[in-house]
Every structure is written in structure tokens, then in C-alpha cells.
Design an enzyme around this catalytic site. Structure first.
Site, PDB file in Angstrom:
ATOM      1  N   LYS A  11      -6.395   4.485   9.439  1.00 26.07           N
ATOM      2  CA  LYS A  11      -5.236   3.669   9.837  1.00 26.07           C
ATOM      3  C   LYS A  11      -4.979   3.819  11.324  1.00 26.07           C
ATOM      4  O   LYS A  11      -5.302   4.838  11.935  1.00 26.07           O
ATOM      5  CB  LYS A  11      -3.979   4.028   9.036  1.00 26.07           C
ATOM      6  CG  LYS A  11      -3.378   5.420   9.285  1.00 26.07           C
ATOM      7  CD  LYS A  11      -2.430   5.492  10.458  1.00 26.07           C
ATOM      8  CE  LYS A  11      -2.093   6.941  10.783  1.00 26.07           C
ATOM      9  NZ  LYS A  11      -1.617   7.171  12.137  1.00 26.07           N
ATOM     10  N   ASP A 141       1.387   9.543   5.506  1.00 26.41           N
ATOM     11  CA  ASP A 141       0.502   8.379   5.652  1.00 26.41           C
ATOM     12  C   ASP A 141      -0.282   8.047   4.379  1.00 26.41           C
ATOM     13  O   ASP A 141      -1.048   7.088   4.364  1.00 26.41           O
ATOM     14  CB  ASP A 141      -0.531   8.644   6.759  1.00 26.41           C
ATOM     15  CG  ASP A 141       0.101   8.784   8.134  1.00 26.41           C
ATOM     16  OD1 ASP A 141       1.160   8.184   8.372  1.00 26.41           O
ATOM     17  OD2 ASP A 141      -0.494   9.492   8.973  1.00 26.41           O
TER      18      ASP A 141
END
Ligand code: C5P
Length: 300
Positions: A11, A141
């Protein structure tokens, strides 16, 4: 079925707005995540005891990945088993293409991939909301690593909601030989007394919804950039080299030290990648975004 392989993506944060530290030590975030085409593949196999192995893909240095209980993939497996009250274990093999401690949530990708893989291996059918809640316990996350695509992240990053993104974006990730600890970068952000930016990044959301790369270049912003550069002044060099190589913008990935060069298209990304490699930066990689969250690629 005796093995399942799940792929999970790295990401980046197109916007990372960081508020003042909370009582629990975390920082409230207003962030826009995007999953990009740099991957870890996680293969799970039934086993009488928990085991983890990590193999590099390409030039990734995996020497800092823990191979004992603290490994986040093993923590994910144990948490899923406990959630369902089952007494099972597995061997978890990670083929690691995401730089370690690079600010690209490689550990979170492994945790998300392990949850999906074991859910299939053990035929659990865990509902999405339960899987997201388990993911949030593992790390801020991890829910986004399940979801993928492009998403708004709030609270400490664990609350995620897909946003409209019509773009086919191209990035060049520029890794750094030495990693950076996320906690250390947040602490430096606090030490520097950097401010509070919790507003919805409307101009960025508009750029994603319209697919304008110029508008995206003008609206990328990461509040942790200043703290990362304060700890690692050498990180100015890859940023400047990326701009000299023709990137439309340079963005620090999460807490760093990986930089992302935003490019116009696939061809441009390959040119910028070559220019950075020629300038002596090791292993830059061109990657598209957005890409999917954790998904099965093989049953055997
Ligand atoms: O949630 P995760 O384990 O990935 O966070 C790693 C560290 O990063 C935390 O221990 C904390 O120091 C810092 N962090 C933070 N605020 C967030 C996310 C992470 O301070 N929203």
C-alpha cells in the site's frame, strides 16, 4: 485441498494526514490508501505446529523479518484459530516482493493474506466484518490490505471505506537499503510538534474520481515526510533524483523510506525507472495502482 496461496499488495498513502497523538499512543489519521502492484504471496499448508518461512522475490532483503511468534502472519493465524475456537496450526510460507520496513505495509499484507488463506484452508467462511475486525487487531493497515483498491482510512487507519478511483495510475517505487521504524517516525513527528491536518482531502478525491494525473500530482501529501527527512536527511537524494528523472511528483510511502514517483503512464514509468537505476538507485520498480486486496491465486 492441502495448500492455499493468497496474494496481497503493497500500500501507499496518497494523503497521510496525521493528528495529535491519542491517549492510546496512536495518531488519528485522515488518509487515502492505494494498493499498488508490488506483492507478497503467502502459502499455507496444514501442519501440526505453527511455522513460518520467508523467501525473497528479486532483491528484497528479508533478514529483518522475525521467524518466531512475533511474526505478524503467525499472529494472524493464531488469532483466526482463536476467533473460531479451533485447535489447528499451519506452515506459512511467504514469498516477499514488498520491501521490508519500507513504509509499504508488507507485514500487514502478510497478515491479511494469511487470514484469507487459512479461512479457505480450514473452510471457515468467516464473514467480511469479522475478518476486518480481526485484521484491525493485528495492525492499523491490515484491514486495508484485505480491501485493496483505493480507500479512505480514518481512526488510526483501521476504518476503511472504498472511494471512487477511475485512474490507471503508474508509480515507480524507489526502495532504500535501510528501513525505518514506523513508531520512530511518528515519535519524531510529535517531537517536531508538527500540526494537525484531519480535513477530508476533497481535491485529491476529485482527482481520483476524474482520473486527472496532473490534479493527482498537485494533491499528493504526506504529513510524515518532514519527520522521515529529519531522521534520514539522505532521503532527500532519491526524492530529488526522481524529480530530475521526470516524475510528476515524489511522494514518501507511509512512514518511509520508500519513495514513489508518480508517472504519466506505463511508458513514462519505465523511463523514470531506468533513469533512476542509471543514477545508481538500487532496484526501483514500476507498479500500477489501484490493484486488488488479498485474493486467492492458487489451490493445490
Ligand atoms: O498499527 P501498527 O502496529 O501498524 O502501528 C505501528 C506503530 O506505528 C504503532 O505502535 C504506533 O507507534 C505507530 N502508529 C501511530 N498512529 C497510527 C498508526 C501507527 O502512532 N495511526
Amino acid at each position: 485441498m492441502s495448500t492455499v496461496t493468497v496474494r496481497a499488495a503493497a500500500k501507499i498513502n496518497l494523503r497521510l494526514g496525521v493528528g495529535p497523538v491519542r491517549d492510546d499512543g496512536y495518531h488519528p489519521l485522515m488518509t487515502v490508501y492505494q494498493a499498488i502492484g508490488v506483492y507478497d504471496d503467502v502459502t499455507v499448508t496444514a501442519s501440526p505446529a505453527w511455522e513460518v518461512a520467508v523467501d525473497p522475490v528479486g532483491a528484497v532483503d528479508v533478514s529483518a523479518v522475525p521467524l518466531e511468534e512475533t511474526n505478524i502472519a503467525l499472529r494472524a493465524g493464531r488469532l483466526l484459530a482463536a476467533h473460531h475456537g479451533i485447535d489447528a496450526a499451519a506452515r506459512v510460507s511467504i514469498a516477499k516482493g514488498i520491501p521490508v520496513a519500507g513504509g509499504m505495509a508488507g507485514g500487514s499484507a502478510d497478515a491479511a493474506a494469511t487470514l484469507v488463506a487459512l479461512d479457505r484452508l480450514w473452510d471457515l467462511g468467516t464473514p467480511d466484518d469479522e475478518l476486518l475486525a480481526i485484521a484491525a487487531e493485528l495492525g492499523s493497515d491490515v484491514p486495508f490490505a484485505l480491501l485493496g483498491g483505493t480507500a479512505l482510512g480514518t481512526s488510526r487507519g483501521e476504518l476503511v471505506e472504498a472511494v471512487a478511483d477511475v485512474g490507471s495510475w503508474w508509480w515507480v517505487a524507489v526502495p532504500s537499503a535501510a528501513g525505518l521504524s514506523t513508531a520512530t517516525v511518528y515519535a519524531e513527528h510529535d517531537r517536531l510538534g508538527l500540526g494537525d491536518s484531519q480535513l477530508l482531502p476533497q481535491a485529491l478525491l476529485d482527482a481520483l474520481a476524474t482520473g486527472s494525473v496532473e490534479a493527482l500530482a498537485a494533491t499528493l501529501a504526506n504529513d510524515l515526510e518532514q519527520a522521515a527527512l529529519s531522521l534520514r536527511p539522505d532521503l532527500a537524494a532519491p526524492r530529488d533524483a526522481g524529480l530530475a528523472a521526470g516524475a510528476l511528483a515524489m511522494l514518501l510511502s507511509g512512514s518511509g523510506p520508500t519513495w514513489l514517483a508518480l508517472c504519466r503512464d506505463h511508458e513514462h514509468a519505465h523511463r523514470v525507472r531506468e533513469a533512476l537505476a542509471d543514477a545508481g538507485f538500487a532496484d526501483p520498480v514500476a507498479a500500477p495502482g489501484p490493484v486488488a486486496g488479498a485474493h486467492v491465486v492458487e489451490y493445490a
